[in-house]
Design an enzyme around this catalytic site. Structure first.
Site, short mmCIF file in Angstrom:
data_model
loop_
_atom_site.label_atom_id
_atom_site.label_comp_id
_atom_site.label_asym_id
_atom_site.label_seq_id
_atom_site.Cartn_x
_atom_site.Cartn_y
_atom_site.Cartn_z
N GLY A 20 63.12 -5.94 20.10
CA GLY A 20 63.12 -7.36 19.82
C GLY A 20 63.12 -8.23 21.07
O GLY A 20 63.59 -7.81 22.14
N HIS A 69 60.92 -7.99 16.24
CA HIS A 69 61.17 -9.40 15.95
C HIS A 69 61.28 -10.25 17.22
O HIS A 69 61.79 -9.81 18.24
CB HIS A 69 62.44 -9.56 15.11
CG HIS A 69 63.68 -9.01 15.78
ND1 HIS A 69 64.42 -9.74 16.68
CD2 HIS A 69 64.30 -7.81 15.65
CE1 HIS A 69 65.45 -9.02 17.09
NE2 HIS A 69 65.40 -7.84 16.48
N ASP A 70 60.75 -11.45 17.13
CA ASP A 70 60.83 -12.46 18.19
C ASP A 70 60.07 -12.08 19.44
O ASP A 70 60.26 -12.70 20.50
CB ASP A 70 62.29 -12.77 18.54
CG ASP A 70 63.10 -13.21 17.32
OD1 ASP A 70 62.77 -14.27 16.78
OD2 ASP A 70 64.02 -12.48 16.92
#
Length: 270
Positions: A139, A121-122
């Site tokens: 992440g 994520h991100d």
């Protein structure tokens, strides 16, 4: 007209370009957009607020746009954006972003993601990335253009990999790898420059000599590293690659720079 196997499931609201090919047993969520010329071979799952650029080929059991593996996620409508002409092989996973991380996971154009590789994520991944089998990003990682990450390697959350860097296979990357760097090892260390990649991108012999000389003085010169960075700042005009490395080193704030073993004198290069 799109070629969609009868066994595929496409939720209302999904936007599928008219020439997309969707094979058997694929599932497409209602907030997904798939660009022109994409091909989903079979058993592909695309969920969340996900956009797939034109010309991508996605192989069986890839799962894209699923929730982030973050305990703080509360089903917010965060996003995954994948650029055009990517090849995403079997069982690759890419998660949407988190609110606290900016809400976006982004992958650039022409990426080649081999089986079981993972984009957390991100993460922000540049163009022309190559992730070998089971290469993994935690992440919030930032990966520059034309980066190669070897098989079974893992990059710590919040780490940065500079453009045209190479990560050797079965490496654990706990910090930031400079642009054009070559890092490898269980606890990865900087082993030199990605000279093969630089030559492929038309670095002349003169340019290679300048960047190698700068690298030696930056990492193996006398005194403290921070002092060497300041002392060498005036050389940024010598070559764009030197300026890029200096900017990269100066802009990091989450993870330390991956350093070489000074006893090696920087002699090993990819």
């Amino acid at each position: 007209m799109a070629k969609i196997d009868p066994s595929a499931r496409i939720e209302d609201g999904a936007v599928v370009a008219p020439d997309v090919e969707i094979g058997p047993f694929c599932t497409i969520g209602g907030n997904v957009t798939i660009g022109s010329g994409c091909r989903l071979v079979s058993h592909v799952n695309i969920a969340g607020h996900t956009t797939i650029g034109a010309g991508c080929t996605i192989f069986p059991f890839a799962s894209l746009g699923t929730p982030p593996q973050d305990l703080g996620y509360r089903n917010e409508p965060t996003r995954l954006e994948i650029g055009g002409n990517c090849v995403i092989r079997e069982s690759v996973t890419m998660n949407v972003g988190t609110v606290k991380g900016g809400g976006l996971t982004r992958v650039g154009n022409r990426g080649f993601f081999m089986a079981y590789s993972h984009v957390g994520h991100d993460c922000l991944v540049g163009d022309d990335a190559i992730f070998a089998n089971s290469a993994t990003l935690g992440g919030h990682c930032v990966v520059g253009n034309s980066v190669y990450i070897g098989g079974l390697s893992a990059v710590h959350q919040f780490a940065r990999i500079g453009s045209q860097a190479m990560i050797g296979g079965v490496s654990g990357v706990r910090g930031d790898v400079i642009p054009f760097g070559f890092a490898t090892g269980q606890h990865a260390k900087l082993e030199g420059l990605n000279v093969v990649g630089m030559r492929r991108r038309k670095f002349t012999r003169e340019r290679l000599h300048k960047v190698r000389s700068f690298y030696q003085r930056l990492f193996f010169g006398p005194g403290q590293f921070a002092d060497r960075v300041k002392a060498l700042a005036e050389e940024r005009a010598e070559d764009p690659a030197v300026a890029e490395i200096l900017d990269f080193v100066s802009s990091g704030d989450k993870r330390p720079i991956v350093m070489p073993d000074r006893s090696s004198n920087g002699t090993q290069e990819a």
